[in-house]
Design an enzyme around this catalytic site. Structure first.
Site, PDB file in Angstrom:
ATOM      1  NE  ARG A  56     -47.459  27.972 -11.466  1.00 28.59           N
ATOM      2  CZ  ARG A  56     -46.253  28.487 -11.299  1.00 28.59           C
ATOM      3  NH1 ARG A  56     -45.462  27.263 -11.676  1.00 28.59           N
ATOM      4  NH2 ARG A  56     -45.727  29.180 -10.328  1.00 28.59           N
ATOM      5  NE  ARG A  84     -37.630  33.088  -6.238  1.00 27.04           N
ATOM      6  CZ  ARG A  84     -38.477  31.260  -6.280  1.00 27.04           C
ATOM      7  NH1 ARG A  84     -37.684  30.597  -7.046  1.00 27.04           N
ATOM      8  NH2 ARG A  84     -39.811  31.863  -6.616  1.00 27.04           N
ATOM      9  CE  LYS A  86     -37.621  29.169 -11.524  1.00 29.54           C
ATOM     10  NZ  LYS A  86     -38.341  29.772 -11.819  1.00 29.54           N
ATOM     11  NE  ARG A 135     -47.115  27.963  -6.857  1.00 24.88           N
ATOM     12  CZ  ARG A 135     -45.394  27.867  -7.134  1.00 24.88           C
ATOM     13  NH1 ARG A 135     -44.950  26.932  -8.547  1.00 24.88           N
ATOM     14  NH2 ARG A 135     -45.222  28.756  -7.246  1.00 24.88           N
ATOM     15  NE  ARG A 142     -45.196  33.860  -7.256  1.00 25.84           N
ATOM     16  CZ  ARG A 142     -44.405  32.127  -7.875  1.00 25.84           C
ATOM     17  NH1 ARG A 142     -44.172  31.964  -7.349  1.00 25.84           N
ATOM     18  NH2 ARG A 142     -44.850  31.798  -9.403  1.00 25.84           N
TER      19      ARG A 142
HETATM   20  P1  AMP Z   1     -40.714  28.979  -6.724  1.00 24.68           P
HETATM   21  O1  AMP Z   1     -41.478  27.664  -6.816  1.00 24.68           O
HETATM   22  O2  AMP Z   1     -39.644  28.840  -6.901  1.00 24.68           O
HETATM   23  O3  AMP Z   1     -41.422  30.114  -7.526  1.00 24.68           O
HETATM   24  O4  AMP Z   1     -41.073  29.787  -4.621  1.00 24.68           O
HETATM   25  C1  AMP Z   1     -42.556  29.862  -4.496  1.00 24.68           C
HETATM   26  C2  AMP Z   1     -41.890  30.424  -3.266  1.00 24.68           C
HETATM   27  O5  AMP Z   1     -41.550  29.803  -2.555  1.00 24.68           O
HETATM   28  C3  AMP Z   1     -41.292  32.102  -3.605  1.00 24.68           C
HETATM   29  O6  AMP Z   1     -42.245  33.277  -3.653  1.00 24.68           O
HETATM   30  C4  AMP Z   1     -41.128  32.159  -2.335  1.00 24.68           C
HETATM   31  O7  AMP Z   1     -42.015  32.927  -1.050  1.00 24.68           O
HETATM   32  C5  AMP Z   1     -40.485  31.306  -1.958  1.00 24.68           C
HETATM   33  N1  AMP Z   1     -39.304  30.698  -1.836  1.00 24.68           N
HETATM   34  C6  AMP Z   1     -38.136  29.300  -3.141  1.00 24.68           C
HETATM   35  N2  AMP Z   1     -37.476  29.812  -3.235  1.00 24.68           N
HETATM   36  C7  AMP Z   1     -36.729  30.728  -2.958  1.00 24.68           C
HETATM   37  C8  AMP Z   1     -36.184  30.957  -2.679  1.00 24.68           C
HETATM   38  N3  AMP Z   1     -34.470  30.392  -3.138  1.00 24.68           N
HETATM   39  N4  AMP Z   1     -35.374  32.951  -1.537  1.00 24.68           N
HETATM   40  C9  AMP Z   1     -36.570  32.622  -1.540  1.00 24.68           C
HETATM   41  N5  AMP Z   1     -36.904  32.455  -0.948  1.00 24.68           N
HETATM   42  C10 AMP Z   1     -37.709  31.379  -1.686  1.00 24.68           C
END
Ligand code: AMP
Length: 195
Positions: A127, A88, A13, A133, A144
């Site tokens: 990654r 999400r 994404k 990360r 996740r």
């Molecule tokens: P991402 O970079 O989108 O994979 O997000 C990293 C982490 O941020 C996720 O594993 C969640 O802990 C938190 N996070 C990101 N977006 C959301 C969301 N829309 N709702 C809840 N937690 C989020």
């Protein structure tokens, strides 16, 4: 143009969002990037979000919704936006729907990148090596994915029923996947993709 890009963690994404933002000239809003920035700056939001993120769990809807509401009100969203990582949960999607309704702004496209679990775990491993990360260790990556299955996947039906969902094969080179996304947008009336 207002788009949502859905897909499991590691589905590409982020990579595709950066390309789409350039092609379409719209703002790319990544809830994960906004939260990582809040953690880094040690804001109140960051302090509350940190432990959930490190465990691979979702940050509470109310925190994320407040952050996104503020972000979507910024001037640069006027010409459109691409949401990456938000919504999400179905509750977040309903709340987003209400926010956009207030402003009489319809969504144009909801796209989901389809990638199977094995491919995802191998990409997340890659990654981790490349970016370091802290939420990319094996255990957190599996958590996740599990959270995606239980909390985020129901969004596919939510947007399918709304007649907005387009599913894109997320396996292939970044160029191939980008071409598929652009073809989907063009095929369903996104007229601004020839730039
Ligand atoms: P991402 O970079 O989108 O994979 O997000 C990293 C982490 O941020 C996720 O594993 C969640 O802990 C938190 N996070 C990101 N977006 C959301 C969301 N829309 N709702 C809840 N937690 C989020």
């Amino acid at each position: 143009m207002r788009l949502i890009l859905l897909g499991p963690p590691g589905s590409g994404k982020g990579t595709q969002s950066v390309r789409l933002k350039e092609k379409l000239g719209i703002s790319h809003i990544s809830s994960g990037d906004l939260l990582r920035d809040a953690v880094k700056r040690e804001t109140e939001l960051g302090k509350q979000a940190k432990e959930f993120m490190e465990a691979g769990k979702l940050v509470q809807d109310e925190l994320v919704l407040g952050m996104m509401r503020e972000r979507l009100e910024a001037d640069d969203c006027g010409s459109g936006f691409l949401l990456d990582g938000f919504p999400r949960t179905v509750a977040q999607a309903r709340a987003l729907g209400r926010m956009l309704e207030e402003d009489r702004i319809p969504l144009d496209h909801v796209m989901s990148l389809d990638v199977d679990d094995e491919e995802i775990l191998s990409r997340i491993r890659g990654r981790r090596e490349a970016e370091g990360r802290s939420d990319d260790n094996e255990e957190t990556a599996r958590e996740r994915l599990a959270v995606y299955e239980s909390e985020t996947k129901p969004l596919l039906d939510f947007y399918r029923e709304a007649g907005l969902l387009q599913e894109v094969d997320g396996i292939g080179t970044p160029d191939d996947i980008f071409d598929r996304i652009v073809a989907c947008i063009s095929a369903t009336g996104g007229g601004e993709v020839d730039g």
